[in-house]
Motif scaffolding. Structure first.
Motif, PDB file in Angstrom:
ATOM      1  N   ILE A 204       0.851  -1.190   0.000  1.00  0.00           N
ATOM      2  CA  ILE A 204       0.000   0.000   0.000  1.00  0.00           C
ATOM      3  C   ILE A 204       0.886   1.240   0.000  1.00  0.00           C
ATOM      4  CG2 ILE A 204      -1.861   1.202   1.229  1.00  0.00           C
ATOM      5  CD1 ILE A 204      -2.177  -1.596   2.761  1.00  0.00           C
ATOM      6  N   LYS A 205       0.528   2.220  -0.830  1.00  0.00           N
ATOM      7  CA  LYS A 205       1.338   3.435  -0.909  1.00  0.00           C
ATOM      8  C   LYS A 205       0.444   4.657  -1.065  1.00  0.00           C
ATOM      9  CE  LYS A 205       5.412   5.323  -3.268  1.00  0.00           C
ATOM     10  NZ  LYS A 205       6.444   5.085  -4.307  1.00  0.00           N
ATOM     11  N   LEU A 206       0.708   5.694  -0.266  1.00  0.00           N
ATOM     12  CA  LEU A 206       0.004   6.966  -0.365  1.00  0.00           C
ATOM     13  C   LEU A 206       0.967   8.032  -0.861  1.00  0.00           C
ATOM     14  CD1 LEU A 206      -1.902   7.054   3.069  1.00  0.00           C
ATOM     15  CD2 LEU A 206      -2.537   5.856   0.962  1.00  0.00           C
ATOM     16  N   THR A 207       0.526   8.832  -1.832  1.00  0.00           N
ATOM     17  CA  THR A 207       1.349   9.913  -2.387  1.00  0.00           C
ATOM     18  C   THR A 207       0.457  11.119  -2.685  1.00  0.00           C
ATOM     19  OG1 THR A 207       1.033   9.025  -4.627  1.00  0.00           O
ATOM     20  CG2 THR A 207       3.020   8.331  -3.446  1.00  0.00           C
ATOM     21  N   ASP A 208       1.054  12.156  -3.284  1.00  0.00           N
ATOM     22  CA  ASP A 208       0.341  13.354  -3.748  1.00  0.00           C
ATOM     23  C   ASP A 208      -0.457  13.999  -2.622  1.00  0.00           C
ATOM     24  OD1 ASP A 208       1.370  12.733  -6.234  1.00  0.00           O
ATOM     25  OD2 ASP A 208      -0.448  11.744  -6.938  1.00  0.00           O
ATOM     26  N   PHE A 209       0.196  14.258  -1.491  1.00  0.00           N
ATOM     27  CA  PHE A 209      -0.487  14.847  -0.343  1.00  0.00           C
ATOM     28  C   PHE A 209      -0.782  16.329  -0.581  1.00  0.00           C
ATOM     29  CE2 PHE A 209       1.893  11.720   2.673  1.00  0.00           C
ATOM     30  CZ  PHE A 209       1.157  10.685   2.129  1.00  0.00           C
ATOM     31  N   GLU A 210      -1.961  16.755  -0.159  1.00  0.00           N
ATOM     32  CA  GLU A 210      -2.319  18.167  -0.159  1.00  0.00           C
ATOM     33  C   GLU A 210      -3.032  18.476   1.147  1.00  0.00           C
ATOM     34  OE1 GLU A 210      -4.423  19.468  -3.580  1.00  0.00           O
ATOM     35  OE2 GLU A 210      -2.905  18.775  -5.006  1.00  0.00           O
ATOM     36  N   ASP A 211      -2.919  19.730   1.619  1.00  0.00           N
ATOM     37  CA  ASP A 211      -3.421  20.069   2.933  1.00  0.00           C
ATOM     38  C   ASP A 211      -3.815  21.539   2.965  1.00  0.00           C
ATOM     39  OD1 ASP A 211      -2.258  21.092   5.930  1.00  0.00           O
ATOM     40  OD2 ASP A 211      -3.657  19.417   5.908  1.00  0.00           O
ATOM     41  N   ASP A 212      -4.819  21.886   3.789  1.00  0.00           N
ATOM     42  CA  ASP A 212      -5.325  23.262   3.835  1.00  0.00           C
ATOM     43  C   ASP A 212      -4.797  24.089   4.998  1.00  0.00           C
ATOM     44  OD1 ASP A 212      -6.769  22.884   1.568  1.00  0.00           O
ATOM     45  OD2 ASP A 212      -8.704  22.609   2.557  1.00  0.00           O
ATOM     46  N   GLY A 213      -3.686  23.689   5.584  1.00  0.00           N
ATOM     47  CA  GLY A 213      -3.154  24.529   6.642  1.00  0.00           C
ATOM     48  C   GLY A 213      -2.387  23.810   7.725  1.00  0.00           C
ATOM     49  N   GLY A 214      -2.542  22.503   7.842  1.00  0.00           N
ATOM     50  CA  GLY A 214      -1.811  21.759   8.862  1.00  0.00           C
ATOM     51  C   GLY A 214      -0.563  21.142   8.266  1.00  0.00           C
ATOM     52  N   GLU A 215      -0.288  19.910   8.633  1.00  0.00           N
ATOM     53  CA  GLU A 215       0.841  19.167   8.090  1.00  0.00           C
ATOM     54  C   GLU A 215       0.299  17.893   7.454  1.00  0.00           C
ATOM     55  OE1 GLU A 215       4.849  16.810   9.632  1.00  0.00           O
ATOM     56  OE2 GLU A 215       3.792  18.197  10.953  1.00  0.00           O
ATOM     57  N   PRO A 216       0.476  17.707   6.135  1.00  0.00           N
ATOM     58  CA  PRO A 216      -0.097  16.522   5.469  1.00  0.00           C
ATOM     59  C   PRO A 216       0.590  15.241   5.915  1.00  0.00           C
ATOM     60  CG  PRO A 216       1.335  17.717   3.964  1.00  0.00           C
ATOM     61  CD  PRO A 216       1.231  18.551   5.203  1.00  0.00           C
ATOM     62  N   ASP A 217       0.093  14.674   6.994  1.00  0.00           N
ATOM     63  CA  ASP A 217       0.699  13.501   7.621  1.00  0.00           C
ATOM     64  C   ASP A 217      -0.389  12.451   7.820  1.00  0.00           C
ATOM     65  OD1 ASP A 217       2.111  11.679   9.065  1.00  0.00           O
ATOM     66  OD2 ASP A 217       2.393  12.939  10.826  1.00  0.00           O
ATOM     67  N   PHE A 218      -0.232  11.295   7.182  1.00  0.00           N
ATOM     68  CA  PHE A 218      -1.267  10.267   7.213  1.00  0.00           C
ATOM     69  C   PHE A 218      -0.725   8.964   7.798  1.00  0.00           C
ATOM     70  CE2 PHE A 218      -2.361  13.187   3.829  1.00  0.00           C
ATOM     71  CZ  PHE A 218      -3.723  13.401   4.017  1.00  0.00           C
ATOM     72  N   ASP A 219      -1.620   8.171   8.390  1.00  0.00           N
ATOM     73  CA  ASP A 219      -1.292   6.853   8.933  1.00  0.00           C
ATOM     74  C   ASP A 219      -2.055   5.786   8.158  1.00  0.00           C
ATOM     75  OD1 ASP A 219       0.111   8.219  10.855  1.00  0.00           O
ATOM     76  OD2 ASP A 219      -1.408   7.973  12.412  1.00  0.00           O
ATOM     77  N   ILE A 220      -1.416   4.624   7.967  1.00  0.00           N
ATOM     78  CA  ILE A 220      -2.072   3.488   7.300  1.00  0.00           C
ATOM     79  C   ILE A 220      -2.142   2.326   8.279  1.00  0.00           C
ATOM     80  CG2 ILE A 220      -2.100   1.953   5.283  1.00  0.00           C
ATOM     81  CD1 ILE A 220       0.022   3.766   4.014  1.00  0.00           C
ATOM     82  N   ARG A 221      -3.299   1.659   8.323  1.00  0.00           N
ATOM     83  CA  ARG A 221      -3.439   0.417   9.092  1.00  0.00           C
ATOM     84  C   ARG A 221      -4.231  -0.582   8.263  1.00  0.00           C
ATOM     85  NH1 ARG A 221      -3.876   4.517  13.001  1.00  0.00           N
ATOM     86  NH2 ARG A 221      -2.235   4.374  14.597  1.00  0.00           N
ATOM     87  N   LEU A 222      -3.845  -1.856   8.366  1.00  0.00           N
ATOM     88  CA  LEU A 222      -4.545  -2.915   7.641  1.00  0.00           C
ATOM     89  C   LEU A 222      -5.199  -3.851   8.653  1.00  0.00           C
ATOM     90  CD1 LEU A 222      -5.092  -4.237   4.826  1.00  0.00           C
ATOM     91  CD2 LEU A 222      -3.157  -5.741   5.331  1.00  0.00           C
ATOM     92  N   TYR A 223      -6.503  -4.104   8.461  1.00  0.00           N
ATOM     93  CA  TYR A 223      -7.266  -4.969   9.354  1.00  0.00           C
ATOM     94  C   TYR A 223      -7.931  -6.102   8.569  1.00  0.00           C
ATOM     95  CZ  TYR A 223      -7.221  -1.081  12.762  1.00  0.00           C
ATOM     96  OH  TYR A 223      -6.856  -0.088  13.628  1.00  0.00           O
TER      97      TYR A 223
END
Length: 297
Positions: A74-93
């Motif tokens: 799994i891969k996340l890219t192309d982050f965009e954000d409206d004022g904070g810090e574009p920081d994401f977490d991934i979990r698989l269940y």
């Protein structure tokens, strides 16, 4: 940064809203079936917002049906954000019949990264799984997601939700554990000698398949409370003195180093290190080799 998995969030919600009626989990935002003929799925996720104290219930869920079992990247890219810090977490269940996540995560990627985030989980049994993405220190953040299946046995069955436990009764291997019968060894990071007033940390790492990266974490202990170092060199509170909840990328692989951004103040610290191999297998647990306490006087 303290990241709380969804199961913990559910427990906190129960405490904060005791006596209220139970609310069912929302359906996944999307679903896909991955086979040898169709091994890849891509999507655009968000917007997601991370709420105060790192406790967030804003999430993006993708249901993945894996009738042939195998591995998921799994891969996340192309982050965009409206004022904070574009920081994401991934979990698989593992998913239940309704497509809701069950139990503890089979794997997670929660290291702060404002450019991309990735997670690889191997040896999955035929069945259905949920990719859950949460935001942290993020306001209306969006991302592009991609999941790729490999090593499966083909389409198999009718493509419906399967039992995630194979006929032999063995559960899906946890991240960092090679499939039964495999010879892939767990990567091993070691911490070198720590100076009295360190400006950096260094060590070595090894693996039979090759080391892809090494990460470190630093905790400051004061009494029974701990604080954890961020990428900026500052320290933030931890809920309890335990395994790190956030990791920092070191430079190098078989020989690694991490340069401190700020001088450490007097106090008692603990340095952690972990390695990840070229197959995505992550070092599990801590020993005296990759967890060392030290004092700055």
């Amino acid at each position: 940064m303290h990241r709380l998995p969804r199961r913990t969030l559910g427990a906190l919600t129960a405490v904060l809203f005791a006596g209220s009626a139970a609310v069912a989990l929302a359906a996944p935002d999307r679903s896909t079936e991955l086979t040898t003929a169709n091994p890849t799925f891509e999507w655009d996720g968000g917007p997601l917002t991370g709420l105060i104290l790192g406790v967030d219930d804003d999430r993006d869920d993708t249901l993945v049906k894996l009738p042939g079992g195998g591995n998921l990247a799994i891969k996340l890219t192309d982050f965009e954000d409206d004022g904070g810090e574009p920081d994401f977490d991934i979990r698989l269940y593992v998913a239940d019949a309704e497509g809701d996540p069950q139990g503890e995560p089979l794997g997670e990627a929660i290291t702060a990264d404002t450019e991309q985030e990735s997670l690889s989980v191997k040896g999955l049994s035929p069945g259905s799984y949920v990719i859950e993405v949460n935001a942290f220190l993020t306001f209306n953040g969006t991302f592009h997601g991609k999941v790729t299946a490999s090593g499966g046995s083909g389409a198999g069955g009718d493509g419906g939700t399967a039992d995630p436990t194979p006929p032999g009764g063995e559960p899906t291997p946890a991240p960092g554990t090679p499939p039964t019968g495999g010879s892939d060894e767990t990567p091993d990071a070691k911490i070198g000698k720590i100076a009295r007033k360190p400006k950096s940390f260094s060590g070595t790492a090894s693996d039979d398949k090759g080391v892809s990266k090494v990460e470190v974490a630093v905790q400051l202990k004061k009494g029974k409370k701990c604080r954890q170092m961020t990428r900026k060199g500052t320290f933030v509170k931890l809920a309890k003195c335990d395994a790190p909840t956030s990791w920092l990328a070191a430079k190098g692989t078989t020989k690694w180093s991490y340069k401190l951004r700020k001088k450490l103040k007097k106090g008692s610290y603990t340095l952690f290190a972990r390695a990840t191999d070229s197959a995505g297998q992550q070092q599990a647990g801590f020993t005296s080799d990759n967890k060392k306490a030290f004092k700055v006087r």
